[in-house]
Design an enzyme around this catalytic site. Structure first.
Site: not given
Ligand code: NAD
Length: 506
Positions: A142, A154
């Site tokens: 994480h 994490e």
């Molecule tokens: P985001 O929307 O910026 O990016 C997600 C990407 O994944 C997109 O480009 C999308 O096209 C792609 N995607 C979706 N489904 C897919 C699949 N089945 N196969 C391949 N690509 C796929 O999202 P993010 O903010 O980067 O978050 C991503 C993950 O990280 C989530 O699980 C979120 O909970 C976690 N996260 C986010 C944050 C934050 O602050 N944004 C912090 C920690 C963890």
């Protein structure tokens, strides 16, 4: 130095995926970028190149080193192209079924030793792994946003995760210069769990109309050194992100009262008043700047009454010294004279309760928060009770502002503002230690780096004194009758014995 993982795949190259890709490449790993959205992986590669170019431009990165980083990146059109990777980090959409489907597919493509890592922030690592033939290969990994600047990660063991998987992720994290912390697979892991106290308790204070949002923010920043007040922070994160996290952790802990969200945020979310990004949250924003209401003005007081201090006041000797330094006329008789301003300094109790129990004239009684050493704070906080006369309130305000220090006057509240919020933060952290979510050391490191608090919650508890924190919570339970303030056994035992909150049993 050889990277722990020679070839890393990043699946999902949005905000998080591209940051994680940057770290992996900087640690020396070859990195394959994959995304379902056509062109997204290519765009991530271009964005990373531009990030490094900026660092080169600022003289923070050597151009040759940048070239080696860029050469390590390539786009993978399909998941089948990830077969030779020894680590796959997933940062796709936050949905259990979609993440399970992806890992099931990957399991059939990569080798048996490949480590599978999920960047989920709210799903159970164990439940993602439950769909797999080899659940031991999957761990939580994480990161925080923005990944390069938030230097803590994490590493989360699911129920069946092989310890060597977590160990390798931990070592890899050190290779790109971040600090790894180990967490058990529990809702919110470390940072999002420990962060529950700040906002939720501040919302309860606001919900009781003890003080307005700006005053609560000022008090917590000036007394405890938080960089942002809880309402400034919620405006920045936006309620469409933070309210669902509050609800999710509360529900995942089966309605544990400590994590109970607030109707204030639910209502504001429903009304679209979610924060800075829409120009209106707890503050209004003009050209991106918060419109902060002016601080309370110091009243003019012609005739300052003498002051009598309750014998039960916290830090009584220090309060006397402070009053002397401020030039107050101090009464030392066993009871106050008929015209005296009466001061109480409760820990956890409200001014009303003390006035009633000590049989003081409530109309002349004002409380002061003496939990912290006055010299270590930039603001003094006074509380009235429903019977306090306005001349006595104004006299106390003017007296404690005499040396130019900021003063806030709030309505009665068991534990003022800082006592309530800090005791809640410490109590939640203590309970995380009790549950074995992580080690006390990892907890303080994760919160300091992940939430930017001035110190870790356990260090905060030690600074105030675990016995004092315990007293505040016991008394708040008396005032509010609310199980959310019941002390964790970790705090209760260490507080009762006068031990540090980081003390480990043998
Ligand atoms: P985001 O929307 O910026 O990016 C997600 C990407 O994944 C997109 O480009 C999308 O096209 C792609 N995607 C979706 N489904 C897919 C699949 N089945 N196969 C391949 N690509 C796929 O999202 P993010 O903010 O980067 O978050 C991503 C993950 O990280 C989530 O699980 C979120 O909970 C976690 N996260 C986010 C944050 C934050 O602050 N944004 C912090 C920690 C963890």
């Amino acid at each position: 130095m050889q990277p722990i993982f020679r070839k890393t795949a990043i699946v999902g190259t949005g905000a998080m995926g591209r940051g994680i890709a940057q770290m992996a490449a900087q640690a020396g790993s070859a990195v394959l970028l994959h995304d379902v959205q056509p062109g997204a992986a290519q765009a991530a590669l271009a964005a990373l190149r531009s990030t490094w170019q900026t660092l080169v431009g600022k003289g923070k990165l050597d151009a040759d080193v940048m070239s080696t980083y860029v050469e390590r990146l390539c786009v993978a059109e399909t998941v089948n192209d990830l077969a030779s990777c020894d680590l796959v980090v997933e940062a796709i959409v936050e949905r259990l079924d979609v993440k399970q489907r992806l890992f099931k597919e990957l399991e059939g493509i990569v080798g048996p030793d490949c480590v599978l890592a999920t960047n989920t922030s709210s799903l159970s690592v164990t439940s993602i792994a439950a769909a797999l033939q080899r659940p031991g290969q999957l761990a939580g990994y994480h990161f925080f946003n923005p990944v390069p600047l938030m230097r803590v990660v994490e590493v989360i063991a699911g129920l069946k995760t092989d310890p060597s998987v977590c160990q390798r992720l931990t070592e890899f994290t050190r290779q790109f210069g971040h600090t790894p912390v180990s967490a058990q697979d529990t809702p919110g892991f470390i940072v999002n769990h420990a962060g529950r106290g700040y906002g939720t308790e501040a919302l309860r204070v606001a919900g009781e109309r003890v003080a307005d949002f700006a005053t609560i923010d000022r008090i917590l920043k000036d007394q405890m050194g938080f960089r942002l007040g809880p309402f400034e922070l919620m405006d920045l994160t936006a309620l469409d992100v933070s309210h669902p996290v509050m609800e999710s952790i509360y529900r995942q802990y089966f309605d544990e009262p400590r994590y109970r969200p607030s109707v204030i945020t639910a209502q504001r979310l429903a009304g679209g008043v979610v924060g800075k990004k829409v120009g209106e949250g707890f503050y209004r924003y003009e050209n991106g700047a918060a419109q902060v209401p002016a601080d309370q003005a110091v009243p003019e007081v012609a005739n300052m009454p003498p002051v009598w201090v309750s014998p039960k006041a916290a830090r009584r000797a220090e309060l006397y010294q402070l009053l002397k330094d401020l030039g107050a006329s101090i009464e030392t008789a066993a009871a106050p004279s008929s015209g005296a301003l009466i001061l109480v300094a409760p820990l956890g109790l409200d001014v009303t309760t003390l006035a009633a129990v000590e049989r003081l004239d409530a109309a002349r009684t004002v409380g002061i928060d003496m939990m912290l050493d006055d010299a270590a704070t930039r603001r003094r906080v006074l509380a009235t009770n429903p019977a306090t006369r306005s001349d006595m309130r104004d006299a106390a305000h003017a007296l404690f502002a005499r040396d130019g220090k900021a003063v806030s006057v709030i309505r009665d509240s068991g534990g003022f503002v800082t006592q309530r919020v800090v005791a809640t933060i410490v109590n939640i952290a203590a309970d995380m230690c009790q549950q074995g979510v992580c080690t006390p050391a990892d907890l303080d490191v994760a919160v300091t780096l992940g939430l930017g608090y001035p110190m870790g919650p356990l260090a905060m508890g030690d600074r105030i004194g675990p016995t004092n924190v315990l007293e505040i919570l016991f008394n708040m339970q008396t005032v509010y009758g609310d199980p959310r303030y019941r002390p964790s056994p970790w705090l209760r035992r260490r507080g009762a014995l006068g031990l540090s909150l980081t003390h480990l049993e043998h």
